[in-house]
Scaffold this motif. Sequence first.
Motif, PDB file in Angstrom:
ATOM      1  N   UNK A  27     -11.556  10.071  -2.777  1.00 40.78           N
ATOM      2  CA  UNK A  27     -10.446   9.175  -2.445  1.00 40.78           C
ATOM      3  C   UNK A  27     -10.440   8.872  -0.942  1.00 40.78           C
ATOM      4  N   UNK A  28     -10.666   9.885  -0.133  1.00 41.07           N
ATOM      5  CA  UNK A  28     -10.676   9.684   1.321  1.00 41.07           C
ATOM      6  C   UNK A  28     -11.806   8.735   1.732  1.00 41.07           C
ATOM      7  N   UNK A  29     -12.962   8.910   1.113  1.00 41.71           N
ATOM      8  CA  UNK A  29     -14.101   8.023   1.432  1.00 41.71           C
ATOM      9  C   UNK A  29     -13.778   6.584   1.041  1.00 41.71           C
ATOM     10  N   UNK A  30     -13.154   6.416  -0.127  1.00 39.36           N
ATOM     11  CA  UNK A  30     -12.821   5.063  -0.598  1.00 39.36           C
ATOM     12  C   UNK A  30     -11.798   4.402   0.325  1.00 39.36           C
ATOM     13  N   UNK A  31     -10.800   5.184   0.753  1.00 42.29           N
ATOM     14  CA  UNK A  31      -9.787   4.612   1.641  1.00 42.29           C
ATOM     15  C   UNK A  31     -10.381   4.284   3.008  1.00 42.29           C
ATOM     16  N   UNK A  32     -11.226   5.166   3.522  1.00 45.28           N
ATOM     17  CA  UNK A  32     -11.893   4.895   4.808  1.00 45.28           C
ATOM     18  C   UNK A  32     -12.723   3.620   4.728  1.00 45.28           C
ATOM     19  N   UNK A  33     -13.349   3.422   3.594  1.00 44.56           N
ATOM     20  CA  UNK A  33     -14.170   2.222   3.404  1.00 44.56           C
ATOM     21  C   UNK A  33     -13.312   0.957   3.471  1.00 44.56           C
ATOM     22  N   UNK A  34     -12.131   1.003   2.827  1.00 41.61           N
ATOM     23  CA  UNK A  34     -11.235  -0.163   2.841  1.00 41.61           C
ATOM     24  C   UNK A  34     -10.703  -0.422   4.255  1.00 41.61           C
ATOM     25  N   UNK A  35     -10.384   0.656   4.949  1.00 45.46           N
ATOM     26  CA  UNK A  35      -9.853   0.509   6.310  1.00 45.46           C
ATOM     27  C   UNK A  35     -10.914  -0.085   7.242  1.00 45.46           C
ATOM     28  N   UNK A  36     -12.164   0.405   7.112  1.00 41.59           N
ATOM     29  CA  UNK A  36     -13.250  -0.131   7.938  1.00 41.59           C
ATOM     30  C   UNK A  36     -13.530  -1.595   7.614  1.00 41.59           C
ATOM     31  N   UNK A  37     -13.262  -2.005   6.395  1.00 42.37           N
ATOM     32  CA  UNK A  37     -13.473  -3.405   5.985  1.00 42.37           C
ATOM     33  C   UNK A  37     -12.299  -4.287   6.398  1.00 42.37           C
ATOM     34  N   UNK A  38     -11.363  -3.706   7.130  1.00 45.21           N
ATOM     35  CA  UNK A  38     -10.192  -4.448   7.627  1.00 45.21           C
ATOM     36  C   UNK A  38      -9.355  -5.016   6.479  1.00 45.21           C
ATOM     37  N   UNK A  39      -9.273  -4.222   5.389  1.00 47.53           N
ATOM     38  CA  UNK A  39      -8.497  -4.658   4.230  1.00 47.53           C
ATOM     39  C   UNK A  39      -7.011  -4.715   4.558  1.00 47.53           C
ATOM     40  N   UNK A  40      -6.577  -3.906   5.495  1.00 50.27           N
ATOM     41  CA  UNK A  40      -5.161  -3.893   5.863  1.00 50.27           C
ATOM     42  C   UNK A  40      -4.682  -5.264   6.348  1.00 50.27           C
ATOM     43  N   UNK A  41      -5.592  -6.099   6.807  1.00 48.87           N
ATOM     44  CA  UNK A  41      -5.221  -7.442   7.256  1.00 48.87           C
ATOM     45  C   UNK A  41      -4.698  -8.283   6.095  1.00 48.87           C
ATOM     46  N   UNK A  42      -5.266  -8.101   4.909  1.00 46.41           N
ATOM     47  CA  UNK A  42      -4.868  -8.883   3.742  1.00 46.41           C
ATOM     48  C   UNK A  42      -3.832  -8.171   2.875  1.00 46.41           C
ATOM     49  N   UNK A  43      -3.806  -6.821   2.879  1.00 46.29           N
ATOM     50  CA  UNK A  43      -2.851  -6.089   2.045  1.00 46.29           C
ATOM     51  C   UNK A  43      -2.320  -4.882   2.813  1.00 46.29           C
ATOM     52  N   UNK A  44      -1.588  -5.113   3.896  1.00 50.28           N
ATOM     53  CA  UNK A  44      -1.121  -4.008   4.738  1.00 50.28           C
ATOM     54  C   UNK A  44      -0.181  -3.045   4.009  1.00 50.28           C
ATOM     55  N   UNK A  45       0.726  -3.571   3.187  1.00 47.47           N
ATOM     56  CA  UNK A  45       1.678  -2.711   2.472  1.00 47.47           C
ATOM     57  C   UNK A  45       0.967  -1.827   1.446  1.00 47.47           C
ATOM     58  N   UNK A  46       0.020  -2.417   0.730  1.00 48.89           N
ATOM     59  CA  UNK A  46      -0.704  -1.667  -0.307  1.00 48.89           C
ATOM     60  C   UNK A  46      -1.586  -0.584   0.312  1.00 48.89           C
ATOM     61  N   UNK A  47      -2.244  -0.931   1.430  1.00 47.86           N
ATOM     62  CA  UNK A  47      -3.074   0.065   2.116  1.00 47.86           C
ATOM     63  C   UNK A  47      -2.211   1.194   2.667  1.00 47.86           C
ATOM     64  N   UNK A  48      -1.043   0.848   3.190  1.00 51.28           N
ATOM     65  CA  UNK A  48      -0.129   1.854   3.714  1.00 51.28           C
ATOM     66  C   UNK A  48       0.352   2.783   2.601  1.00 51.28           C
ATOM     67  N   UNK A  49       0.620   2.194   1.439  1.00 52.58           N
ATOM     68  CA  UNK A  49       1.060   3.008   0.293  1.00 52.58           C
ATOM     69  C   UNK A  49      -0.052   3.961  -0.151  1.00 52.58           C
ATOM     70  N   UNK A  50      -1.287   3.457  -0.187  1.00 55.99           N
ATOM     71  CA  UNK A  50      -2.431   4.290  -0.579  1.00 55.99           C
ATOM     72  C   UNK A  50      -2.635   5.429   0.412  1.00 55.99           C
ATOM     73  N   UNK A  51      -2.498   5.124   1.699  1.00 57.84           N
ATOM     74  CA  UNK A  51      -2.658   6.149   2.735  1.00 57.84           C
ATOM     75  C   UNK A  51      -1.578   7.216   2.612  1.00 57.84           C
ATOM     76  N   UNK A  52      -0.352   6.784   2.339  1.00 54.50           N
ATOM     77  CA  UNK A  52       0.749   7.732   2.169  1.00 54.50           C
ATOM     78  C   UNK A  52       0.526   8.611   0.939  1.00 54.50           C
ATOM     79  N   UNK A  53      -0.026   8.027  -0.106  1.00 59.27           N
ATOM     80  CA  UNK A  53      -0.313   8.784  -1.325  1.00 59.27           C
ATOM     81  C   UNK A  53      -1.352   9.868  -1.052  1.00 59.27           C
ATOM     82  N   UNK A  54      -2.373   9.522  -0.263  1.00 64.19           N
ATOM     83  CA  UNK A  54      -3.400  10.502   0.096  1.00 64.19           C
ATOM     84  C   UNK A  54      -2.817  11.615   0.953  1.00 64.19           C
ATOM     85  N   UNK A  55      -1.953  11.249   1.882  1.00 65.35           N
ATOM     86  CA  UNK A  55      -1.315  12.251   2.744  1.00 65.35           C
ATOM     87  C   UNK A  55      -0.463  13.210   1.927  1.00 65.35           C
ATOM     88  N   UNK A  56       0.278  12.668   0.967  1.00 67.36           N
ATOM     89  CA  UNK A  56       1.147  13.501   0.123  1.00 67.36           C
ATOM     90  C   UNK A  56       0.325  14.474  -0.720  1.00 67.36           C
TER      91      UNK A  56
END
Length: 417
Positions: A211-240
């Motif tokens: 999961x961490x590798x997949x999220x890092x991949x999305x972050x490096x691809x600058x996915x947060x630019x198109x879906x910032x809320x969804x990426x933030x939710x995914x990051x929070x889920x991983x942290x929890x």
Amino acid sequence: MKKELKTAALATLMALTLFGCASNPDSASNLAADAKQSENIIKINDLKQAIDAADKQVTQSIKEELHWFATKDIEEANKALVEAKEYYAEFEFDPSKANSSSGFFSSINNIDAANESINTFNEYMTKATTLKSSVLSALSETFDYRTQLNYIDAQQYFPSTVQELESDLKKLVDQVANDKTAAAIAAQPSLVAKQRALEIKTVTAIYLSDAKSALDKLIKADTAKDAPKSISHASASLTAATAFIAADPRAIDEIQNKAKEVIFSINRAEQIALAVKKLKAIQPADYEDHLISYEKILLSISNTLGAEDRRDLAFDEQGKALVTFIEESLKDLEVSIQTQQQLRKELKDQKSYVALLEEKISTLNANLADVKQSLADSLAEKVAKTKQAAAEQGNKTADVETKSSALKETADTAAAE
């Protein structure tokens, strides 16, 4: 095979010693010597069995890591066993040498020296076993963590760290072996803290590394630019999920569920980002076709469910109508299921009642058969008694007739006279 050959050779030599040494076996003068030889052979056999038992102890001690717990004791035990085998080798194929001196300046013979070495072996093995028990008792918490780290195979993920912790634990074990148990117990909490940290790190690597590798991949691809809320939710889920593992690394079932939730949120964020990119790429002239494609999806769902066509409503209203239809259908389905369950229960009760009736009928039939048999037996007994009474009555009547005939004959005779 070599061991078996030695045993066979020993048995042959013993037989020769018993039966072939005396010039005249059938002589009373040889009985004392024969008795001495028998006693000697028994001692040799007992020693051989003791050596074999010692070999089995060594094998078992390896499985139980006794050398790791009591290094010095096991080394002394192994040394004593080697000596015992060396003494035994002196008379293994020639029992007559068992009582020979074990050395030029020694006053003890080979077999006694071998037995002393076996006794020494057993003493050190007993000490080693006792020491292990003491270590496990004094350092129980750290050994619990050691067992858990082995169970989750921490060695596979962090081999260097595992080796360092093993070295630290060995130092504490040696302290207990050197009668410094209090110092070992005092140092235990520090090691336990490291072991727990490694357990958390290992469990996190096992269940959240993908999961961490997949999220890092999305972050490096600058996915947060198109879906910032969804990426933030995914990051929070991983942290929890990571925090949950840190709090309870052995709640594996819940950890697995949280890991699935994290993957789900990451995949959802990726899909939303892709959808946003597609929207950004659509030309104004294609907006209608794009919306109609979504309308077709909602219509397909409505048709599959048998719901009313509500394309005359806004998209969100169409969605609400579908949800309402599904909820009502589920309620009807639940009522149907409850009705079926009630019918099944009633049918089951009815079957049970029928089975009970059949059992009672069977019991009544058995009782009726018993009554019939009893009546038949009683009737037969009465008939037999009646026949017997009639027979007895018949016998009495015959006697009376006989007597009457005799009297009549007597009377007739008297009258004639």
